[in-house]
Write an enzyme that holds these catalytic residues in place. Structure first.
Site, PDB file in Angstrom:
ATOM      1  N   ASP A   9       0.873  -1.164   0.000  1.00 56.90           N
ATOM      2  CA  ASP A   9       0.000   0.000   0.000  1.00 56.90           C
ATOM      3  C   ASP A   9       0.925   1.234   0.000  1.00 56.90           C
ATOM      4  O   ASP A   9       2.114   1.114   0.329  1.00 56.90           O
ATOM      5  CB  ASP A   9      -0.861  -0.048   1.270  1.00 56.90           C
ATOM      6  CG  ASP A   9      -1.618   1.225   1.502  1.00 56.90           C
ATOM      7  OD1 ASP A   9      -2.374   1.626   0.616  1.00 56.90           O
ATOM      8  OD2 ASP A   9      -1.437   1.835   2.588  1.00 56.90           O
ATOM      9  N   ASP A  11      -0.118   5.245   0.742  1.00 54.50           N
ATOM     10  CA  ASP A  11      -0.359   6.251   1.788  1.00 54.50           C
ATOM     11  C   ASP A  11      -0.489   5.585   3.154  1.00 54.50           C
ATOM     12  O   ASP A  11      -1.301   4.668   3.340  1.00 54.50           O
ATOM     13  CB  ASP A  11      -1.671   7.012   1.504  1.00 54.50           C
ATOM     14  CG  ASP A  11      -1.543   7.986   0.346  1.00 54.50           C
ATOM     15  OD1 ASP A  11      -0.440   8.503   0.130  1.00 54.50           O
ATOM     16  OD2 ASP A  11      -2.559   8.223  -0.330  1.00 54.50           O
ATOM     17  N   ASP A 167      -1.721  -0.438   5.908  1.00 56.58           N
ATOM     18  CA  ASP A 167      -2.060   0.138   7.211  1.00 56.58           C
ATOM     19  C   ASP A 167      -3.551   0.204   7.462  1.00 56.58           C
ATOM     20  O   ASP A 167      -3.959   0.682   8.518  1.00 56.58           O
ATOM     21  CB  ASP A 167      -1.496   1.564   7.310  1.00 56.58           C
ATOM     22  CG  ASP A 167      -2.205   2.505   6.364  1.00 56.58           C
ATOM     23  OD1 ASP A 167      -2.308   2.162   5.167  1.00 56.58           O
ATOM     24  OD2 ASP A 167      -2.679   3.563   6.804  1.00 56.58           O
TER      25      ASP A 167
END
Ligand SMILES: O=C(O)COP(=O)(O)O
Length: 217
Positions: A9, A11, A167
């Site tokens: 991922d 961001d 996240d």
């Protein structure tokens, strides 16, 4: 199992982009005469792509307003892509170590692909990745498994040989649905609750590489 591909991922995982995203949201809100939002509030809105972000930041608005808001956000963010953004500590070293170990790497983000490429170029990590895809690359975005399945297929790797590192709950759910092992990153925007379903949890990039290179993810 041997890990053959790491799907990252962007961001909140590789890049702390909250400062620039907050500025772009506030530029958009100011154009609508709306009060600005603090970074912790914007952080709650990041995850399902730019259209969802501006829609939720505006709160109310017609489809035309949302389209205008999206254009304002994307234009501002493109021009200020890495004023404040930076790689998380240890990310650079981890990417080099994984590349040296022969692990194939891809970025699977819900951010627009063009914005992904811009920030990755600015931070010098484009070349580390064989595939970079964003929320507008395929017909569906995370938490759909589709981007992950397309990427592992293109890499010539089976889903169970890949690991999704992210996240947020979008990363964890997309991984689970694709049959890909998941590592939840505690330093990002998602918070502990979003990561409870992850197969592994890491508190640093050292932890991520340890899991990937141990070959027992
Ligand atoms: O920009 C977003 O909405 C989320 O982007 P990410 O998937 O890289 O976390």
């Amino acid at each position: 199992m041997t890990v053959r591909a790491a799907l990252f991922d962007l961001d909140g995982t590789l890049v702390d982009s909250l400062g620039d995203i907050t500025d772009a949201v506030n530029h958009m809100l100011a154009s609508f005469g709306r009060p600005s939002l603090a970074a912790p509030s914007v952080r709650q809105l990041v995850g399902k792509g730019a259209r969802d972000l501006v829609r939720r930041a505006l709160g109310t608005g017609s489809q035309d307003d949302i389209t205008r808001a999206l254009d304002l956000f994307v234009a501002y963010n493109s021009n200020h892509i890495a004023d404040k953004s930076a790689l998380y500590p240890g990310a650079w070293e981890a990417l080099h170590q994984l590349a040296e170990s022969g692990i194939r790497m891809a970025v699977i983000s819900n951010k627009n692909e063009a914005l992904c490429r811009l920030v990755m170029e600015a931070l010098g990590i484009v070349r580390q990745f064989e595939i970079i895809c964003g929320g507008d690359t395929f017909s569906e975005m995370k938490p759909s498994p589709l981007p992950l399945l397309r990427v592992v297929e293109r890499l010539g790797v089976a889903p169970h040989e890949a690991v999704m590192i992210g996240d947020s709950i979008n990363d964890v759910q997309a991984g689970q649905r694709a049959g890909v092992t998941t590592i939840g990153c505690a330093w990002g925007y998602g918070g502990e609750k979003e990561l409870t379903g992850a197969d592994h949890r890491a508190v640093s990039f050292r932890g991520v590489t340890a899991i990937l290179l141990k070959g027992s993810a």
